[in-house]
Write a protein that holds these residues in place. Structure first.
Motif, PDB file in Angstrom:
ATOM      1  N   LYS A 258       0.705  -0.754   0.386  1.00 39.41           N
ATOM      2  CA  LYS A 258      -0.287   0.107   0.104  1.00 39.41           C
ATOM      3  C   LYS A 258       1.345   1.194  -0.120  1.00 39.41           C
ATOM      4  O   LYS A 258       0.113   2.588  -0.220  1.00 39.41           O
ATOM      5  CB  LYS A 258      -0.862   0.054   1.367  1.00 39.41           C
ATOM      6  CG  LYS A 258      -2.098   1.529   1.143  1.00 39.41           C
ATOM      7  CD  LYS A 258      -2.791   0.686   1.552  1.00 39.41           C
ATOM      8  CE  LYS A 258      -4.381   2.235   1.735  1.00 39.41           C
ATOM      9  NZ  LYS A 258      -4.487   2.687   2.374  1.00 39.41           N
ATOM     10  N   ALA A 259       1.969   1.582   0.474  1.00 39.40           N
ATOM     11  CA  ALA A 259       3.408   2.585   0.997  1.00 39.40           C
ATOM     12  C   ALA A 259       3.506   2.454  -0.152  1.00 39.40           C
ATOM     13  O   ALA A 259       4.589   3.727  -1.055  1.00 39.40           O
ATOM     14  CB  ALA A 259       4.298   2.278   1.757  1.00 39.40           C
ATOM     15  N   LEU A 260       3.775   1.422  -1.904  1.00 36.92           N
ATOM     16  CA  LEU A 260       4.065   1.557  -3.207  1.00 36.92           C
ATOM     17  C   LEU A 260       3.682   3.311  -3.679  1.00 36.92           C
ATOM     18  O   LEU A 260       2.510   3.388  -3.684  1.00 36.92           O
ATOM     19  CB  LEU A 260       4.570   0.915  -3.716  1.00 36.92           C
ATOM     20  CG  LEU A 260       5.552  -1.179  -3.157  1.00 36.92           C
ATOM     21  CD1 LEU A 260       4.882  -1.722  -4.095  1.00 36.92           C
ATOM     22  CD2 LEU A 260       6.850  -0.409  -2.528  1.00 36.92           C
ATOM     23  N   PRO A 261       4.698   3.920  -4.635  1.00 37.40           N
ATOM     24  CA  PRO A 261       4.874   4.540  -5.057  1.00 37.40           C
ATOM     25  C   PRO A 261       2.823   4.187  -5.942  1.00 37.40           C
ATOM     26  O   PRO A 261       3.418   3.848  -7.102  1.00 37.40           O
ATOM     27  CB  PRO A 261       5.694   5.281  -6.120  1.00 37.40           C
ATOM     28  CG  PRO A 261       6.968   4.637  -5.077  1.00 37.40           C
ATOM     29  CD  PRO A 261       6.077   3.489  -4.348  1.00 37.40           C
ATOM     30  N   ALA A 262       1.737   5.940  -5.854  1.00 34.82           N
ATOM     31  CA  ALA A 262       0.737   4.866  -7.114  1.00 34.82           C
ATOM     32  C   ALA A 262       0.525   4.790  -7.964  1.00 34.82           C
ATOM     33  O   ALA A 262       0.578   3.654  -9.024  1.00 34.82           O
ATOM     34  CB  ALA A 262       0.163   5.753  -6.808  1.00 34.82           C
TER      35      ALA A 262
ATOM     36  N   PRO B 119       4.961   6.513   3.379  1.00 32.26           N
ATOM     37  CA  PRO B 119       4.769   6.051   1.552  1.00 32.26           C
ATOM     38  C   PRO B 119       6.190   6.205   1.541  1.00 32.26           C
ATOM     39  O   PRO B 119       6.585   6.044   0.286  1.00 32.26           O
ATOM     40  CB  PRO B 119       3.325   6.657   1.845  1.00 32.26           C
ATOM     41  CG  PRO B 119       2.518   6.191   2.422  1.00 32.26           C
ATOM     42  CD  PRO B 119       3.598   5.936   3.802  1.00 32.26           C
ATOM     43  N   THR B 120       5.842   8.294   1.955  1.00 31.86           N
ATOM     44  CA  THR B 120       6.677   9.680   0.952  1.00 31.86           C
ATOM     45  C   THR B 120       8.595   8.506   0.833  1.00 31.86           C
ATOM     46  O   THR B 120       9.072   9.066   0.131  1.00 31.86           O
ATOM     47  CB  THR B 120       6.964  10.616   1.270  1.00 31.86           C
ATOM     48  OG1 THR B 120       6.898  10.231   3.616  1.00 31.86           O
ATOM     49  CG2 THR B 120       5.519  11.432   1.543  1.00 31.86           C
ATOM     50  N   GLN B 121       8.921   7.953   1.984  1.00 34.17           N
ATOM     51  CA  GLN B 121       9.859   7.512   2.307  1.00 34.17           C
ATOM     52  C   GLN B 121       9.907   6.674   1.364  1.00 34.17           C
ATOM     53  O   GLN B 121      11.932   6.296   1.205  1.00 34.17           O
ATOM     54  CB  GLN B 121      10.138   7.030   3.903  1.00 34.17           C
ATOM     55  CG  GLN B 121      11.689   6.857   4.167  1.00 34.17           C
ATOM     56  CD  GLN B 121      11.626   6.547   5.619  1.00 34.17           C
ATOM     57  OE1 GLN B 121      10.881   5.410   6.172  1.00 34.17           O
ATOM     58  NE2 GLN B 121      13.066   5.908   5.871  1.00 34.17           N
ATOM     59  N   ILE B 122       9.089   5.587   0.918  1.00 32.86           N
ATOM     60  CA  ILE B 122       9.519   4.917  -0.560  1.00 32.86           C
ATOM     61  C   ILE B 122      10.310   4.943  -2.002  1.00 32.86           C
ATOM     62  O   ILE B 122      10.874   4.914  -2.197  1.00 32.86           O
ATOM     63  CB  ILE B 122       8.968   3.585  -0.870  1.00 32.86           C
ATOM     64  CG1 ILE B 122       8.261   2.736   0.994  1.00 32.86           C
ATOM     65  CG2 ILE B 122       9.003   2.637  -1.622  1.00 32.86           C
ATOM     66  CD1 ILE B 122       8.800   1.830   1.097  1.00 32.86           C
ATOM     67  N   GLU B 123       9.178   6.619  -1.956  1.00 36.01           N
ATOM     68  CA  GLU B 123       9.118   6.837  -2.968  1.00 36.01           C
ATOM     69  C   GLU B 123      10.575   7.896  -3.193  1.00 36.01           C
ATOM     70  O   GLU B 123      11.251   7.723  -3.990  1.00 36.01           O
ATOM     71  CB  GLU B 123       7.866   8.025  -3.370  1.00 36.01           C
ATOM     72  CG  GLU B 123       8.057   8.720  -4.802  1.00 36.01           C
ATOM     73  CD  GLU B 123       6.479   9.313  -4.756  1.00 36.01           C
ATOM     74  OE1 GLU B 123       5.685   9.028  -4.393  1.00 36.01           O
ATOM     75  OE2 GLU B 123       7.219   9.183  -6.072  1.00 36.01           O
TER      76      GLU B 123
ATOM     77  N   ALA C 294      12.725   4.099 -11.774  1.00 40.80           N
ATOM     78  CA  ALA C 294      12.068   4.407 -12.292  1.00 40.80           C
ATOM     79  C   ALA C 294      10.791   3.989 -12.501  1.00 40.80           C
ATOM     80  O   ALA C 294      10.007   3.249 -11.255  1.00 40.80           O
ATOM     81  CB  ALA C 294      12.144   3.861 -14.354  1.00 40.80           C
ATOM     82  N   LEU C 295       9.723   5.235 -12.175  1.00 34.71           N
ATOM     83  CA  LEU C 295       8.971   4.929 -10.895  1.00 34.71           C
ATOM     84  C   LEU C 295       7.279   5.984 -12.280  1.00 34.71           C
ATOM     85  O   LEU C 295       8.323   6.475 -12.919  1.00 34.71           O
ATOM     86  CB  LEU C 295       8.684   6.172 -10.251  1.00 34.71           C
ATOM     87  CG  LEU C 295       9.553   5.678  -8.636  1.00 34.71           C
ATOM     88  CD1 LEU C 295       9.218   7.185  -7.936  1.00 34.71           C
ATOM     89  CD2 LEU C 295       9.006   4.382  -8.596  1.00 34.71           C
TER      90      LEU C 295
END
Lengths: 205, 122
Positions: free
Chosen positions: B20-24, B108-112, B121-122
């Motif tokens: 759930k914490a992965l960048p959308a 979540p922000t930390q993962i991103e 690549a995101l």
């Protein structure tokens, strides 16, 4: 057993993870106090009839050796007893690591066990409470038993509960053969409250 | 093409929290593993370009996974996700080749920001 008390596999898994996160905070504090690396365990969770608590604790601690334990009651959203169980060498080891010479007297040793136990219980249970948005308060820690066999730590006849939830974690030090167990016991109505708190927590994910 | 990522944790709950914490907007193909042995098997099947790795696990723990990857000269972007917040734990996993360390519960922000920092690549 009343089905209402059983944890679903999801609830058990969530409780294990919540406990794991909280234990990490407790372990980090222990590491800071003792200035050594602390190894964390996978939390173990067990619902037991009161009559079997002593046997369960014996199984979790592993050996029928003599132990010294401190206890702290907690109340609030959840109610129960937290215990920290030190093995025979545990007190000596803690004193050594904290730089006491051989001459530590019994009172200072007790104080040390109470202080360390208090830190572990506070960090671990507050960590769980925070994640589950529960509120807890604690009694002052007291020595529960000194140099008794693990199996005799709790007299089931003194418990007024029918069932208890037992959550166990242990902290091991790499530098020496030291392990202490942190156990939390909760009666029926807290098991029910905990189950709802876990369900609410899981709804976030 | 989606990036194959592997989420390793003995807790189903913890894996859900991480996912759930992965960048959308990140295009990924997610594989999950419940312990270190499963993680290595998935890695060998090419399913772990990026690995999110827990430390405290039965069978084979996160340190064991990192040691194996290092001993076999394998590489993967490993981000350790752990409740063990001792500075020494962080240092050890870095020495064993992990790129980054994220404490639980995951922000979540930390993962991103870690993924961006390493140009994934995101």
């Amino acid at each position: 057993m009343n089905d209402q008390l059983l944890l679903t596999p999801d609830q058990r898994d969530a409780l294990q993870e919540v406990t794991n996160i909280a234990m990490g905070q407790a372990g980090a504090q222990l590491a800071q106090i003792l200035e050594v690396f602390v190894q964390l365990s996978v939390p173990r969770i067990n619902i037991t009839e009161s009559a079997n608590i002593a046997g369960n604790i014996l199984q979790l601690v592993g050996t029928p050796q003599s132990v010294t334990a401190i206890r702290q009651a907690f109340s609030g959203t959840l109610r129960g007893e937290a215990m920290v169980v030190y093995d025979e060498n545990g007190c000596r080891d803690l004193a050594d690591l904290m730089g006491y010479e051989d001459d530590i007297d019994r009172d200072s040793e007790r104080e040390l066990l109470l202080d360390v136990g208090n830190v572990l219980v506070g960090a671990c249970l507050n960590g769980i409470a925070e994640l589950l948005q529960a509120k807890l308060s604690f009694s002052a820690p007291t020595i529960m038993a000194e140099n008794v066999e693990v199996g005799r730590l709790i007299n089931p006849q003194q418990l007024t509960w029918n069932y208890a939830l037992l959550v166990e974690v242990h902290f091991t030090l790499e530098v020496r053969d030291f392990t202490c167990h942190l156990m939390t016991l909760m009666p029926e109505e807290s098991i029910v409250a905990l189950k709802s708190a876990l369900d609410a927590f899981m709804e976030n994910f | 093409m989606p990036t194959p990522i592997l989420v390793v944790d003995d807790s189903v709950m913890a894996r859900k929290m991480l996912i759930k914490a992965l960048p959308a907007g990140w295009d990924v193909e997610i594989t999950q593993a419940g312990n270190g042995l499963e993680a290595l098997a998935a890695y060998r099947e090419g399913k772990a370009e990026v690995m999110f790795l827990d430390l405290t696990m039965p069978e084979l723990d996160g340190y064991g996974v990192l040691e194996t990857l290092q001993a076999e000269g394998l590489n993967s972007f490993v981000i350790v996700v752990s409740a063990d917040i001792q500075p020494l734990a962080r240092e050890r996993v870095r020495q064993l080749g992990a790129l980054a360390f994220v404490k639980k519960p995951v922000e979540p922000t930390q993962i991103e920001s870690i993924l961006r920092e390493y140009g994934i690549a995101l």
